[in-house]
Design an enzyme around this catalytic site. Structure first.
Site, PDB file in Angstrom:
ATOM      1  N   ARG A  98       0.837  -1.205   0.000  1.00 47.56           N
ATOM      2  CA  ARG A  98       0.000   0.000   0.000  1.00 47.56           C
ATOM      3  C   ARG A  98       0.877   1.263   0.000  1.00 47.56           C
ATOM      4  O   ARG A  98       0.579   2.232  -0.707  1.00 47.56           O
ATOM      5  CB  ARG A  98      -0.918   0.016   1.232  1.00 47.56           C
ATOM      6  CG  ARG A  98      -2.020  -1.021   1.180  1.00 47.56           C
ATOM      7  CD  ARG A  98      -2.979  -0.848   2.342  1.00 47.56           C
ATOM      8  NE  ARG A  98      -3.626   0.468   2.308  1.00 47.56           N
ATOM      9  CZ  ARG A  98      -4.367   0.971   3.299  1.00 47.56           C
ATOM     10  NH1 ARG A  98      -4.542   0.291   4.409  1.00 47.56           N
ATOM     11  NH2 ARG A  98      -4.928   2.159   3.185  1.00 47.56           N
ATOM     12  N   LYS A 171       6.281  13.695  13.169  1.00 45.43           N
ATOM     13  CA  LYS A 171       6.356  13.139  14.534  1.00 45.43           C
ATOM     14  C   LYS A 171       5.584  11.815  14.496  1.00 45.43           C
ATOM     15  O   LYS A 171       4.372  11.783  14.632  1.00 45.43           O
ATOM     16  CB  LYS A 171       5.703  14.116  15.513  1.00 45.43           C
ATOM     17  CG  LYS A 171       6.298  14.124  16.907  1.00 45.43           C
ATOM     18  CD  LYS A 171       6.350  12.777  17.583  1.00 45.43           C
ATOM     19  CE  LYS A 171       5.042  12.376  18.198  1.00 45.43           C
ATOM     20  NZ  LYS A 171       4.964  10.959  18.609  1.00 45.43           N
ATOM     21  N   GLU A 174       5.524   6.996  19.045  1.00 50.72           N
ATOM     22  CA  GLU A 174       6.694   6.453  19.759  1.00 50.72           C
ATOM     23  C   GLU A 174       6.573   4.934  19.917  1.00 50.72           C
ATOM     24  O   GLU A 174       7.549   4.266  20.246  1.00 50.72           O
ATOM     25  CB  GLU A 174       6.894   7.142  21.105  1.00 50.72           C
ATOM     26  CG  GLU A 174       5.808   6.875  22.106  1.00 50.72           C
ATOM     27  CD  GLU A 174       6.115   7.485  23.475  1.00 50.72           C
ATOM     28  OE1 GLU A 174       5.470   7.057  24.438  1.00 50.72           O
ATOM     29  OE2 GLU A 174       6.994   8.375  23.561  1.00 50.72           O
ATOM     30  N   GLU A 244      -7.754  13.307  11.232  1.00 49.29           N
ATOM     31  CA  GLU A 244      -8.292  12.002  10.829  1.00 49.29           C
ATOM     32  C   GLU A 244      -8.316  11.159  12.094  1.00 49.29           C
ATOM     33  O   GLU A 244      -7.267  10.686  12.550  1.00 49.29           O
ATOM     34  CB  GLU A 244      -7.417  11.357   9.745  1.00 49.29           C
ATOM     35  CG  GLU A 244      -7.335  12.154   8.454  1.00 49.29           C
ATOM     36  CD  GLU A 244      -8.648  12.228   7.686  1.00 49.29           C
ATOM     37  OE1 GLU A 244      -9.575  11.432   7.966  1.00 49.29           O
ATOM     38  OE2 GLU A 244      -8.756  13.098   6.805  1.00 49.29           O
ATOM     39  N   CYS A 278      -8.509   2.180  11.651  1.00 50.65           N
ATOM     40  CA  CYS A 278      -9.562   3.142  12.001  1.00 50.65           C
ATOM     41  C   CYS A 278     -10.869   2.703  11.363  1.00 50.65           C
ATOM     42  O   CYS A 278     -11.939   2.945  11.901  1.00 50.65           O
ATOM     43  CB  CYS A 278      -9.174   4.541  11.555  1.00 50.65           C
ATOM     44  SG  CYS A 278      -8.662   4.628   9.845  1.00 50.65           S
ATOM     45  N   GLU A 372     -15.023   3.279  20.433  1.00 48.95           N
ATOM     46  CA  GLU A 372     -14.124   2.547  19.547  1.00 48.95           C
ATOM     47  C   GLU A 372     -13.337   1.526  20.363  1.00 48.95           C
ATOM     48  O   GLU A 372     -12.668   1.885  21.328  1.00 48.95           O
ATOM     49  CB  GLU A 372     -13.147   3.531  18.898  1.00 48.95           C
ATOM     50  CG  GLU A 372     -12.114   2.874  18.023  1.00 48.95           C
ATOM     51  CD  GLU A 372     -11.127   3.876  17.419  1.00 48.95           C
ATOM     52  OE1 GLU A 372     -10.639   4.762  18.150  1.00 48.95           O
ATOM     53  OE2 GLU A 372     -10.852   3.766  16.224  1.00 48.95           O
ATOM     54  N   ARG A 433     -10.651   1.129  -0.056  1.00 49.55           N
ATOM     55  CA  ARG A 433     -10.271   2.394  -0.708  1.00 49.55           C
ATOM     56  C   ARG A 433      -9.123   2.111  -1.654  1.00 49.55           C
ATOM     57  O   ARG A 433      -8.533   1.022  -1.601  1.00 49.55           O
ATOM     58  CB  ARG A 433      -9.792   3.396   0.354  1.00 49.55           C
ATOM     59  CG  ARG A 433      -8.558   2.886   1.084  1.00 49.55           C
ATOM     60  CD  ARG A 433      -8.114   3.756   2.245  1.00 49.55           C
ATOM     61  NE  ARG A 433      -7.616   5.028   1.796  1.00 49.55           N
ATOM     62  CZ  ARG A 433      -6.876   5.852   2.572  1.00 49.55           C
ATOM     63  NH1 ARG A 433      -6.562   5.495   3.801  1.00 49.55           N
ATOM     64  NH2 ARG A 433      -6.448   6.994   2.137  1.00 49.55           N
TER      65      ARG A 433
END
Ligand code: NAP
Length: 470
Positions: A98, A171, A174, A244, A278, A372, A433
């Site tokens: 991807r 960024k 981590e 997002e 997600c 979620e 997608r």
């Protein structure tokens, strides 16, 4: 693998080190030197100072070279993704493919003109002029990425920004910084001028928060959780903010659905990537007339999603991101049982391995339905008709995507029109997608600003309008 943060191509030298451990067996799989507030300031100054300006062909060439290098190193990237995130190696290989597409599409898009032309003599008020638009790159972007899809999320920020020529300070999470740093090094090697990219890991207050608040940054592009996204929205000040955020996506199975398709899509949507997308299926909504047959077949299908050592090519479901996440998921399952739900498959964890879990009789108010749950949990809920399905689907705070299984065009059209989400996929998983198509959510899932290579390129630019006598 001993890696470093980078300030505009310069490795950060520091005795502060982040250890990245495998969620599967806790072994150290890499280290990263950490940046501090001084490095953050230097990265901002280097990006703003700039350097050789890249024309369209330069940007195409760098992205296309990066794509070629990624093909050569795809196994190293896949192994790194799997080692740092615990994702099954088969998923990590898919993710690398991807990321290839993201670079490929961004390279192609870099060559295209992005302007519009408006003739002005088109009404009684018109005159002999033309209005033109052109897109100009913003001066400096900050991109902050989550742990899931450690390579592809980063590619989805960097490639569109670089395609339009915007210097970026990245960024990464981590929890999964290694793939992001390997991609950073690969881009430098592909010829990216160093001022165009800094990649910083370090204390939140000195790096991420300092970047978000800095007034010299034009845009913060963030992918991650709702609480952090909302915090960024509240602290970023007068700049563009792209958010997002999380999702709670349903797959909705109507009574006319092809049963095998429904079972397959529900399983793929729930368990791929350990349920840590997600757009993973977080709720399976089934018409009550077919719920018993669906549940029976779905449990059988779910047993195929073997959970175990991420490095084993036969493993379908690796770990979740860490033991803490698995403990949380187990507690969400236990809580739903207290509320009346029944676990019919899985439900247990071992370390960071969470079994693919099927749960029935889940109340609509259960935590795993309302919020979620980022893992391989598959709660099944029933509805009585399409009105009920739409109301149930729209009942959470999220609005990212959805998948519908039906062969009835009237049903399909009603879902497309009435679901409060960013995407409706008919006879597909919510996550379907291509890397260049518009992608993004509404409500708590985002502000309705889309990403995907083409839309993200627009985000990193502003439109300049000019007009000429004609
Ligand atoms: P997260 O905890 O929100 O972290 C995301 C990033 O934000 C990390 O790089 C994190 O850095 C950074 N961060 C933490 N606190 C910050 C602050 N105060 N200011 C600025 N940045 C800060 O999310 P996650 O747990 O990594 O990722 C999972 C979430 O992402 C899920 O909710 C998932 O649905 C969402 N997601 C959304 C999409 C989408 O396209 N809508 C795609 C993928 C994932 P540290 O790692 O250093 O803490």
């Amino acid at each position: 693998m001993n890696l470093t943060s980078y300030v505009a191509g310069k490795p950060v030298i520091s005795d502060k080190m982040l250890e990245v451990k495998s969620p599967y067996d806790n072994r150290v799989v890499g280290t990263v030197t950490l940046a501090n507030a001084t490095h953050t300031a230097e990265a901002i100054e280097a990006g703003l100072k700039g350097g050789k300006k890249l024309n369209r062909y330069d940007r195409f060439s760098i992205l296309d070279k990066a794509r070629q290098l990624l093909v050569e190193r795809k196994e190293i990237f896949a192994q790194t993704i799997s080692a740092e995130s615990g994702l099954a190696i088969r998923e990590a290989r898919y993710e690398t493919g991807r990321a290839h597409d993201v670079l490929f599409f961004a390279a192609m898009e870099a060559l295209k003109d992005d302007g519009q032309i408006f003739s002005c003599d088109i009404s009684p008020q018109g005159k002999a002029r033309k209005i033109f638009t052109t897109r100009e790159a913003v001066s400096l972007a900050v991109c902050i990425t989550p742990f899931n899809h450690p390579l592809n999320q980063v590619a989805h920020k960097l490639a569109p920004a670089l395609a339009v020529g915007v210097p970026v300070i990245l960024k990464p999470s981590e929890k999964t910084p290694l793939s992001a740093i390997l991609l950073t090094e690969l881009l430098y090697e592909a010829g990216l001028p160093h001022y165009m990219l800094s990649t910083l890991l370090g204390p939140t207050a000195e790096v991420a928060e300092a970047l978000v608040k800095d007034p010299r940054v034009d845009i913060v592009s963030f992918t991650g959780s709702v609480p952090v996204g909302k915090k960024i929205a509240a602290t970023a000040g007068y700049k563009k903010v792209i958010l997002e955020l999380g999702g709670n996506d349903p797959v909705i199975i109507m009574e006319d659905a092809d049963m095998d398709t429904a079972v397959y899509l529900a399983a793929e949507g729930s368990f791929r990537n350990s349920g840590q997308r997600c757009t993973a299926v977080k709720r399976i909504l089934v018409h009550e007339k077919i719920a018993a047959e669906f549940t029976r077949k779905f449990i059988e299908k779910a047993k195929e999603y073997t959970c175990g050592d991420p490095a084993d090519p036969e493993t379908k479901v690796g770990t979740v991101i860490d033991e803490g996440a698995a403990i949380y998921l187990e507690s969400v399952v236990n809580k739903s049982v207290e509320q009346g739900a029944k676990v019919v498959l899985g439900g247990k964890r071992k370390g960071a391995l969470m079994e693919p879990t099927v749960i029935v009789d889940v109340p609509r108010s259960a935590d795993m339905v309302v919020h979620e749950s980022f893992g391989p949990l598959a709660p099944i809920l029933t509805f009585k008709d399409i009105d009920d399905a739409i109301a149930l689907s729209n009942s959470t705070a999220y609005g990212l995507s959805s998948g519908i299984v039906t062969n009835n065009m009237n049903y399909a059209l009603r879902f497309i029109k009435e679901l409060k989400v960013g995407t409706v996929n008919i006879n597909e998983v919510p996550g379907y997608r291509i890397e260049s198509s518009p992608f993004g959510g509404i409500k708590d899932s985002g502000l309705g600003i889309k990403e995907g290579v083409i839309e993200a390129m627009k985000c990193f630019t502003f439109v300049k309008t000019f007009s000429l006598p004609w």
